[in-house]
Write an enzyme that holds these catalytic residues in place. Structure first.
Site, PDB file in Angstrom:
ATOM      1  N   ASP A  32     -35.362 -12.742 -23.405  1.00  0.00           N
ATOM      2  CA  ASP A  32     -34.405 -13.317 -24.352  1.00  0.00           C
ATOM      3  C   ASP A  32     -34.882 -13.077 -25.784  1.00  0.00           C
ATOM      4  O   ASP A  32     -34.096 -12.832 -26.689  1.00  0.00           O
ATOM      5  CB  ASP A  32     -34.265 -14.829 -24.129  1.00  0.00           C
ATOM      6  CG  ASP A  32     -33.488 -15.122 -22.852  1.00  0.00           C
ATOM      7  OD1 ASP A  32     -33.093 -14.151 -22.170  1.00  0.00           O
ATOM      8  OD2 ASP A  32     -33.303 -16.312 -22.539  1.00  0.00           O
ATOM      9  N   GLU A 111     -11.201 -10.614  -1.251  1.00  0.00           N
ATOM     10  CA  GLU A 111     -11.975 -11.014  -2.433  1.00  0.00           C
ATOM     11  C   GLU A 111     -12.047 -12.528  -2.493  1.00  0.00           C
ATOM     12  O   GLU A 111     -11.198 -13.213  -1.916  1.00  0.00           O
ATOM     13  CB  GLU A 111     -11.247 -10.561  -3.715  1.00  0.00           C
ATOM     14  CG  GLU A 111     -11.189  -9.082  -3.887  1.00  0.00           C
ATOM     15  CD  GLU A 111     -10.184  -8.689  -4.976  1.00  0.00           C
ATOM     16  OE1 GLU A 111      -9.911  -9.482  -5.881  1.00  0.00           O
ATOM     17  OE2 GLU A 111      -9.669  -7.567  -4.879  1.00  0.00           O
ATOM     18  N   LYS A 113     -11.389 -16.020  -4.163  1.00  0.00           N
ATOM     19  CA  LYS A 113     -10.360 -16.511  -5.087  1.00  0.00           C
ATOM     20  C   LYS A 113     -11.049 -17.468  -6.059  1.00  0.00           C
ATOM     21  O   LYS A 113     -11.382 -18.600  -5.707  1.00  0.00           O
ATOM     22  CB  LYS A 113      -9.243 -17.208  -4.322  1.00  0.00           C
ATOM     23  CG  LYS A 113      -8.094 -17.626  -5.193  1.00  0.00           C
ATOM     24  CD  LYS A 113      -6.893 -18.007  -4.336  1.00  0.00           C
ATOM     25  CE  LYS A 113      -5.684 -18.315  -5.184  1.00  0.00           C
ATOM     26  NZ  LYS A 113      -5.859 -19.403  -6.110  1.00  0.00           N
ATOM     27  N   ASP A 115     -11.711 -20.058  -8.882  1.00  0.00           N
ATOM     28  CA  ASP A 115     -10.910 -21.193  -9.341  1.00  0.00           C
ATOM     29  C   ASP A 115     -11.031 -21.325 -10.853  1.00  0.00           C
ATOM     30  O   ASP A 115     -11.908 -22.005 -11.373  1.00  0.00           O
ATOM     31  CB  ASP A 115     -11.411 -22.468  -8.646  1.00  0.00           C
ATOM     32  CG  ASP A 115     -10.435 -23.609  -8.836  1.00  0.00           C
ATOM     33  OD1 ASP A 115      -9.314 -23.356  -9.324  1.00  0.00           O
ATOM     34  OD2 ASP A 115     -10.785 -24.748  -8.489  1.00  0.00           O
ATOM     35  N   GLU A 168      -9.946 -13.669 -13.999  1.00  0.00           N
ATOM     36  CA  GLU A 168      -9.999 -15.127 -13.949  1.00  0.00           C
ATOM     37  C   GLU A 168     -11.114 -15.627 -14.859  1.00  0.00           C
ATOM     38  O   GLU A 168     -12.275 -15.238 -14.687  1.00  0.00           O
ATOM     39  CB  GLU A 168     -10.267 -15.535 -12.485  1.00  0.00           C
ATOM     40  CG  GLU A 168      -9.952 -16.963 -12.176  1.00  0.00           C
ATOM     41  CD  GLU A 168      -8.468 -17.229 -11.894  1.00  0.00           C
ATOM     42  OE1 GLU A 168      -7.636 -16.303 -12.080  1.00  0.00           O
ATOM     43  OE2 GLU A 168      -8.135 -18.356 -11.521  1.00  0.00           O
ATOM     44  N   TYR A 220     -10.169  -8.853 -11.562  1.00  0.00           N
ATOM     45  CA  TYR A 220      -9.799  -8.593 -10.164  1.00  0.00           C
ATOM     46  C   TYR A 220      -8.648  -7.599  -9.991  1.00  0.00           C
ATOM     47  O   TYR A 220      -8.257  -7.300  -8.880  1.00  0.00           O
ATOM     48  CB  TYR A 220      -9.485  -9.894  -9.422  1.00  0.00           C
ATOM     49  CG  TYR A 220      -8.410 -10.739 -10.079  1.00  0.00           C
ATOM     50  CD1 TYR A 220      -7.090 -10.320 -10.138  1.00  0.00           C
ATOM     51  CD2 TYR A 220      -8.730 -11.966 -10.643  1.00  0.00           C
ATOM     52  CE1 TYR A 220      -6.121 -11.086 -10.738  1.00  0.00           C
ATOM     53  CE2 TYR A 220      -7.761 -12.749 -11.246  1.00  0.00           C
ATOM     54  CZ  TYR A 220      -6.459 -12.294 -11.284  1.00  0.00           C
ATOM     55  OH  TYR A 220      -5.505 -13.051 -11.881  1.00  0.00           O
ATOM     56  N   LYS A 308      -6.204 -20.358   1.773  1.00  0.00           N
ATOM     57  CA  LYS A 308      -6.777 -21.542   1.147  1.00  0.00           C
ATOM     58  C   LYS A 308      -7.728 -22.218   2.117  1.00  0.00           C
ATOM     59  O   LYS A 308      -7.411 -22.353   3.308  1.00  0.00           O
ATOM     60  CB  LYS A 308      -5.664 -22.512   0.756  1.00  0.00           C
ATOM     61  CG  LYS A 308      -4.640 -21.926  -0.198  1.00  0.00           C
ATOM     62  CD  LYS A 308      -5.170 -21.747  -1.587  1.00  0.00           C
ATOM     63  CE  LYS A 308      -5.168 -23.064  -2.322  1.00  0.00           C
ATOM     64  NZ  LYS A 308      -5.569 -22.906  -3.725  1.00  0.00           N
ATOM     65  N   CYS A 402      19.594 -48.176  -2.948  1.00  0.00           N
ATOM     66  CA  CYS A 402      18.740 -47.559  -3.961  1.00  0.00           C
ATOM     67  C   CYS A 402      17.998 -48.643  -4.741  1.00  0.00           C
ATOM     68  O   CYS A 402      18.632 -49.570  -5.266  1.00  0.00           O
ATOM     69  CB  CYS A 402      19.605 -46.719  -4.901  1.00  0.00           C
ATOM     70  SG  CYS A 402      18.698 -46.108  -6.322  1.00  0.00           S
ATOM     71  N   CYS A 405      19.571 -48.376  -8.630  1.00  0.00           N
ATOM     72  CA  CYS A 405      20.939 -48.738  -9.034  1.00  0.00           C
ATOM     73  C   CYS A 405      21.633 -49.634  -8.014  1.00  0.00           C
ATOM     74  O   CYS A 405      22.752 -50.089  -8.242  1.00  0.00           O
ATOM     75  CB  CYS A 405      21.774 -47.491  -9.300  1.00  0.00           C
ATOM     76  SG  CYS A 405      22.224 -46.595  -7.805  1.00  0.00           S
ATOM     77  N   CYS A 420      20.284 -41.824  -2.424  1.00  0.00           N
ATOM     78  CA  CYS A 420      21.112 -42.787  -3.138  1.00  0.00           C
ATOM     79  C   CYS A 420      22.484 -42.155  -3.333  1.00  0.00           C
ATOM     80  O   CYS A 420      22.593 -40.981  -3.685  1.00  0.00           O
ATOM     81  CB  CYS A 420      20.467 -43.068  -4.490  1.00  0.00           C
ATOM     82  SG  CYS A 420      21.584 -43.760  -5.695  1.00  0.00           S
ATOM     83  N   CYS A 425      23.526 -43.015 -10.855  1.00  0.00           N
ATOM     84  CA  CYS A 425      22.229 -43.681 -10.694  1.00  0.00           C
ATOM     85  C   CYS A 425      21.296 -43.289 -11.839  1.00  0.00           C
ATOM     86  O   CYS A 425      21.011 -42.106 -12.037  1.00  0.00           O
ATOM     87  CB  CYS A 425      21.591 -43.288  -9.366  1.00  0.00           C
ATOM     88  SG  CYS A 425      19.918 -43.932  -9.183  1.00  0.00           S
TER      89      CYS A 425
HETATM   90  S1  IVH Z   1      -4.904 -11.234  -7.332  1.00  0.00           S
HETATM   91  C1  IVH Z   1      -0.084 -11.003  -7.820  1.00  0.00           C
HETATM   92  N1  IVH Z   1      -7.401 -11.837  -7.017  1.00  0.00           N
HETATM   93  O1  IVH Z   1      -5.213 -16.800  -8.098  1.00  0.00           O
HETATM   94  C2  IVH Z   1      -1.207 -11.895  -8.059  1.00  0.00           C
HETATM   95  N2  IVH Z   1      -5.980 -13.481  -7.985  1.00  0.00           N
HETATM   96  O2  IVH Z   1      -1.974 -17.359  -7.203  1.00  0.00           O
HETATM   97  C3  IVH Z   1      -2.462 -11.117  -8.047  1.00  0.00           C
HETATM   98  N3  IVH Z   1      -7.121 -15.534  -8.609  1.00  0.00           N
HETATM   99  O3  IVH Z   1      -3.292 -17.055 -10.805  1.00  0.00           O
HETATM  100  C4  IVH Z   1      -3.600 -12.019  -8.121  1.00  0.00           C
HETATM  101  N4  IVH Z   1      -9.131 -14.937  -7.955  1.00  0.00           N
HETATM  102  O4  IVH Z   1      -5.456 -15.931 -11.359  1.00  0.00           O
HETATM  103  C5  IVH Z   1      -6.205 -12.267  -7.441  1.00  0.00           C
HETATM  104  N5  IVH Z   1      -9.642 -12.205  -6.697  1.00  0.00           N
HETATM  105  C6  IVH Z   1      -8.468 -12.630  -7.125  1.00  0.00           C
HETATM  106  C7  IVH Z   1      -8.293 -13.908  -7.696  1.00  0.00           C
HETATM  107  C8  IVH Z   1      -7.023 -14.291  -8.112  1.00  0.00           C
HETATM  108  C9  IVH Z   1      -8.398 -15.899  -8.507  1.00  0.00           C
HETATM  109  C10 IVH Z   1      -6.026 -16.378  -9.133  1.00  0.00           C
HETATM  110  C11 IVH Z   1      -5.105 -15.659 -10.065  1.00  0.00           C
HETATM  111  C12 IVH Z   1      -3.729 -16.212  -9.792  1.00  0.00           C
HETATM  112  C13 IVH Z   1      -3.916 -17.008  -8.560  1.00  0.00           C
HETATM  113  C14 IVH Z   1      -2.957 -16.495  -7.510  1.00  0.00           C
END
Ligand code: IVH
Length: 661
Positions: A32, A111, A113, A115, A168, A220, A308, A402, A405, A420, A425
């Site tokens: 560093d 890949e 996903k 967050d 991301e 990505y 998911k 309801c 109302c 309702c 309403c």
């Molecule tokens: S591909 C057509 N790859 O997940 C959409 N998305 O609902 C192509 N995300 O908002 C997305 N990691 O920002 C892709 N390796 C990855 C990802 C990724 C996170 C997010 C992306 C998007 C949401 C998809």
């Protein structure tokens, strides 16, 4: 001077190299201290020779002053979201669907996903020129000043390419904990999770604040890379990595769906070992021409899917069951819970959906229950822990009338919900108006839940159209309103009259008409009056409109009450016409090359205009090129095009070509 310039350039190259080792590859080659020394040397030289400072120097990541507000950015290619699957079976179903459409066996890339927040980053001639949030997928916000502060994103590339990457923005877990600790010591509020911390940082107006937050970015995908025509997504990712982008190394190519399922299983157990949060796995078709063939639905590409992870579950107590009335009059029972922490946020209410669900799960007031977030968003009761009952629990039945109302609440045949029947309403009307004024609908700032409640209590509105007949004196007379704010509300309402037709269509709250479908309708019908008379068959001829949507639209415009609202909107001067002509893919298959500087377009705007009409932009002139668009100072492409007899367009010709379509 030349010598100094060279020394500065060498230092910059050296620092960029070490940035890449440290922030992208996570393999520092120097200490560093040595890095800081290089940076100090560069800073000193730049201070002595300010005329040699360039915007892409590593010292200039935090460039410029704070901005007043975020500029809106239109995405040339929308940022879609992914369809979600919650079980292995859904992955096999996805594979079946894709194979059927492809007519052959399909290779996938899997890949992690990440967050965080999706971001588009645009480079022109190798220089980072724009970064934007996803926004509603079509229009995002310009966050270039903050993205530039992220050390793992190159400010400029070794090659002078035009390209767009998607990625991301996120925060490493350990850096997030450090940040929170620092904030606590400074007496500031802490962030509830790394994602919120990243979101809050990206939306800072002052880049100096963002620069102090440990943001990071994984790339990505890419929508275009000048001069490159990849066969597969995996090749493209490899290339992006070579260009210096941080691409997640856990990606994998799978020739069978079984490999995909294994990968999902593996990361379900290993996810906690990572120093960043992931909320699933993304499965993508690898071959890019197959992607094109598969296309998309209104919201999602058909070539990808998010898997998911199973939701986190918690035990808690149902303290009460409340009933709310929605926009469509549905009475929804909601469990009021002893708060618990789920997937990084506090949960104190969970939907029970409808009476059937209450009975199926056997939920009573006072029960101990297991809750989770359905689809990671809406908390729901999974099951009752019947053996923990004390006998004190109380059964619950949805009321016959309801709760707002008092009108009769009925359950129509074949429907699970009780609705309702009160035509006026206030609970329904409240939700309708809230929807109408929403940011992605008519976007009427200043009309929020509190004001809507006041308007309803004072009988100032009976439907959404009444908003346009409000007088400033009426608003000013309401509690907590005053002259200034009532004036602002009137101005916001007035301005909304000029909104695009698609916003109005979405705002009307026609069932199954989300903002994307509303745009499709506006583009196809141009005028609301034409849509009103459309038949189900006619509507279904549109690519993205299925029978459910078509029937719902026709049913909406059959109702006298709704037509009256539209008449009132018309009388008030609300725009009922689309302001743009439907663009056909009239440049379908045409290949363009751009050279030189255009006066009225940036490179990406010109590209956007071409691709929107179905054309393609390539980087070098060949016998296949249809048009060369020439701006100021054209390069050798001009000579080559002349030699090959390619049609040459100046900026005016180019404008004529795209405007005539
Ligand atoms: S591909 C057509 N790859 O997940 C959409 N998305 O609902 C192509 N995300 O908002 C997305 N990691 O920002 C892709 N390796 C990855 C990802 C990724 C996170 C997010 C992306 C998007 C949401 C998809």
């Amino acid at each position: 001077m030349e010598r100094i310039k060279q020394e500065i350039e060498e230092l910059r190259a050296e620092i960029r190299k070490h940035n890449h080792y440290y922030f992208v590859l996570d393999q520092p080659q120097i200490s560093d201290r040595e890095y800081d020394q290089l940076m100090q040397q560069l800073l000193q030289l730049e201070e002595e020779y300010p005329e040699l400072v360039t915007s892409n120097s590593p010292t200039q990541r935090v460039g410029g002053e704070a901005i007043d507000q975020f500029r809106k950015v239109e995405h040339q290619i929308p940022l879609l979201s992914l369809a979600k699957s919650f079980s292995e079976q859904e992955l096999y179903d996805f594979d079946q669907r894709v194979q059927k459409l492809a007519g052959e066996k399909v290779e996938y890339v899997v890949e992690l996903k990440i967050d965080g927040l999706s971001t588009s980053v645009i480079y022109e001639e190798g220089k980072l020129v724009q970064a934007a949030t996803r926004g509603n997928g079509m229009i995002g916000e310009d966050i270039t000043h903050n993205i530039r502060t992220i050390k793992s994103i190159p400010l400029y590339l070794d090659l002078e390419l035009d390209l767009e990457v998607r990625g991301e923005v996120f925060m490493l877990k350990d850096r997030f904990l450090e940040l929170n600790q620092r904030r606590e010591e400074e007496g500031l509020d802490t962030f509830s999770n790394p994602r919120n911390a990243a979101a809050g940082s990206v939306r800072q107006l002052d880049p100096k604040v963002a620069a102090r937050r440990p943001l990071d970015i994984f790339i990505y995908d890419s929508t275009y890379i000048e001069g490159q025509d990849f066969e597969s997504h995996s090749d493209r990712l490899d290339y992006l990595e070579e260009l210096g982008f941080k691409v997640n190394s856990a990606r994998k190519v799978c020739s069978e769906i079984e490999g995909v399922v294994e990968y999902c299983q593996e990361w379900t157990t290993k996810r906690d070992e990572l120093n960043y949060e992931i909320d699933g796995i993304v499965i993508k078709v690898n071959r890019l021409n197959l992607r094109e063939q598969l296309g998309r639905t209104a919201k999602h590409p058909r070539w990808a899917m998010a898997y998911k992870f199973p939701a986190q579950q918690q035990e808690t107590e149902v303290k009460d069951i409340e009933v709310t009335v929605g926009r469509t009059g549905a009475l929804t029972p909601t469990a009021v819970l002893d708060s618990v922490f789920l997937d990084g946020s506090e949960v104190s209410r969970a939907t029970l959906h409808n009476q059937d669900e209450i009975e199926r799960k056997g939920v009573k007031i006072g029960d101990r229950v297991i809750v989770q977030k359905a689809g990671d968003i809406i908390p729901e009761v999974v099951r009752v822990l019947a053996d923990k009952r004390t006998g004190e629990e109380v059964e619950f039945n949805l009321p016959q009338e309801c709760p707002v109302c008092g009108a009769e609440a009925v359950r129509l045949e074949g429907e699970a919900v009780i609705r309702c029947t009160g035509g006026a309403c206030p609970a329904q009307l409240r939700e309708e108006i809230l929807h109408f004024v929403k940011r992605n609908a008519m976007n009427i700032e200043g009309v929020g839940p509190a004001l809507i409640d006041q308007l309803l209590e004072n009988d100032l509105v009976e439907d959404v159209a009444d908003l346009y007949y409000l007088k400033q004196e009426q608003l000013a007379a309401l509690e907590r309103m005053g002259q200034k704010s009532s004036q602002n509300v009137i101005i916001a309402i007035e301005e909304s009259k000029n909104n695009k037709l698609s916003r109005l269509l979405f705002g009307l709250g026609i069932r199954h008409v989300g903002s994307r479908v509303a745009q499709v309708l506006a583009t196809n019908y141009q005028q609301l009056d034409q849509l009103i008379t459309a038949t189900v068959e006619e509507l279904m001829e549109i690519d993205e409109i299925g029978p459910k949507i078509a029937q719902s639209i026709v049913a909406y415009f059959k109702q006298e009450q709704n037509l009256e609202i539209i008449e009132k909107l018309r009388q008030a001067g609300v725009n009922l016409e689309a302001d743009f002509k439907q663009k056909e893919a009239s440049l379908e298959g045409k290949k363009f090359v751009l050279t030189g500087k255009l006066a009225d377009f940036t490179r990406s705007e010109a590209k956007g205009a071409i691709t929107e009409l179905g054309g393609r932009v390539t980087s070098s002139v060949s016998g296949q090129t249809d048009y060369l668009v020439v701006g100021d100072n054209p390069g050798s492409k001009y000579d080559k095009a002349q030699k090959l007899g390619v049609e040459i367009l100046n900026e005016e010709d180019f404008k004529d070509l795209i405007d005539s379509e």
